[in-house]
Design an enzyme around this catalytic site. Sequence first.
Site, PDB file in Angstrom:
ATOM      1  N   GLU A 234       0.872  -1.169   0.000  1.00  0.00           N
ATOM      2  CA  GLU A 234       0.000   0.000   0.000  1.00  0.00           C
ATOM      3  C   GLU A 234       0.910   1.220   0.000  1.00  0.00           C
ATOM      4  O   GLU A 234       1.738   1.379   0.898  1.00  0.00           O
ATOM      5  CB  GLU A 234      -0.894   0.011   1.238  1.00  0.00           C
ATOM      6  N   CYS A 271      -2.581   7.788   5.203  1.00  0.00           N
ATOM      7  CA  CYS A 271      -2.558   7.476   3.775  1.00  0.00           C
ATOM      8  C   CYS A 271      -3.852   7.905   3.099  1.00  0.00           C
ATOM      9  O   CYS A 271      -3.941   7.911   1.871  1.00  0.00           O
ATOM     10  CB  CYS A 271      -2.316   5.989   3.548  1.00  0.00           C
TER      11      CYS A 271
END
Length: 494
Positions: A234, A271
């Site tokens: 990720e 994020c």
Amino acid sequence: MANNFKDVSVEEIKSIMQRSQAAFEAYQLVSAEEKAKFLDAIAEEIEALGDNLLQKASEETNLPLPRLTGERGRTTGQLRMFAEMLREGSWVEASVDTALPDRTPLPRADIRKMLIPLGPVVVFGASNFPFAYSTAGGDTASALGAGCSVVVKAHPAHAETSEMVYQAIKKAIARTNMPEDVFQHVHGTSFESGKTLVQADETAAVGFTGSTVGGLALVKYASERKKPIPVFSEMGSINPVVFLPDTLKQNAADLAAQYAGSITLGMGQFCTNPGLMLAVEGEGLNEFYKHLGQQIEQVKPANMLHAGIHEAYEKKSSAALEQEGVTDVAKTTTSATDIQAEPTVATVDADTFLKNHLLREEVFGPFSLLVKCKDEQQLMQVLKTVSGQLTTTVMGTDADFTAHPKLIQMLPSLTGRVLFNGVPTGVEVCASMVHGGPFPATTDSRFTAVGINAAKRWVRPVCFQNCPDTLLPMALQQANPTNIWRLFNGEWKK
């Protein structure tokens, strides 16, 4: 904070991965219920560390205690969620197509399928989530739930916190009589240790949360192996937010307050931080940005996680602000010191944005750029240009949604999670959550890093044809002794 732990050596990694393979093979003999009790025990042992764990994490990361308390709860909640997944059992996707010996022109054999674990998984701890994406975080919990052994490389920015959680897991292993090496833990600051972990013969898959540079380096290491393995990274995401005209006209001030909070939450070190905002030019947009700037000016700077992240934020935010056409900069009016970040927003017109690739890059921290578009068509063009994202948000009224069907229709192809009238910061841990997205948000958009489906990263399907019933895994035996939902001759049955 100094890291007082010795880097793991190449020779030690070889031994660690061999032991992980042996533990994986032994873990396959452990029942689903026993695995579930193991995950529950990890959660209990983490909770038993009490405030000492929170204090240590706060010292190492500069994160406030309330944030860390919530993150610890999310971490233990994830572990218990995967324990319940194991108890319910249908996650293995068992399907049975019984033999049709009299079928013409060709008879059918007895065919049965389920998911089985890949093998030892290497997890790299994340810097911005010392609990939820680190030692006992989602990657570890999902891999152990899927039946894999795990080796975690602690993030050096919170090495002592990671070590404390590791000791809790060791206690859980002893309490529940799990294979001793089903979970192992190493420290290392060198690229070589990460490369060796990925390229060890026994490593079957890799989990990573962090920068695009780091994630792609692991993919490169994995591709250089004689036997390539999947790397689930990720990586970067700027999480665009689209503000539609009617909602800006009606709710400019409220939207500004909502998004000033989202942009600066945790000093932007998520994020899912909304790093890009888009709207069509108009009076509502002007009013929104005026209020947003006023809100940002009132936010006090705060320490970032560590000096390296602060340095990167200063460098990238300064580079973005120096680009031609970036204007209307609003910053906090309070002076920043040491490794404190200055919350910042700015604007740019869409023509300029489309010509400048640097403006599409993630600035990790409390920074967001508003792109002013001429019309909906140009706004959609900007969205298509920013590549794959973890999230894309649309703020609008019912009238807005009715008036922009093409825009709404295109969003699922660009992102892993489409939000309506909310903020992207905050990821609910539940079965329906998708925390992933098209490249470069992740290296494989078919999977999520959050929710029970995160376990699907660590398994593969296996088919058993004409296998004697006594030799089949319990999930595939004719009597269904585990009483799970299965697709039996095309129908879902227990």
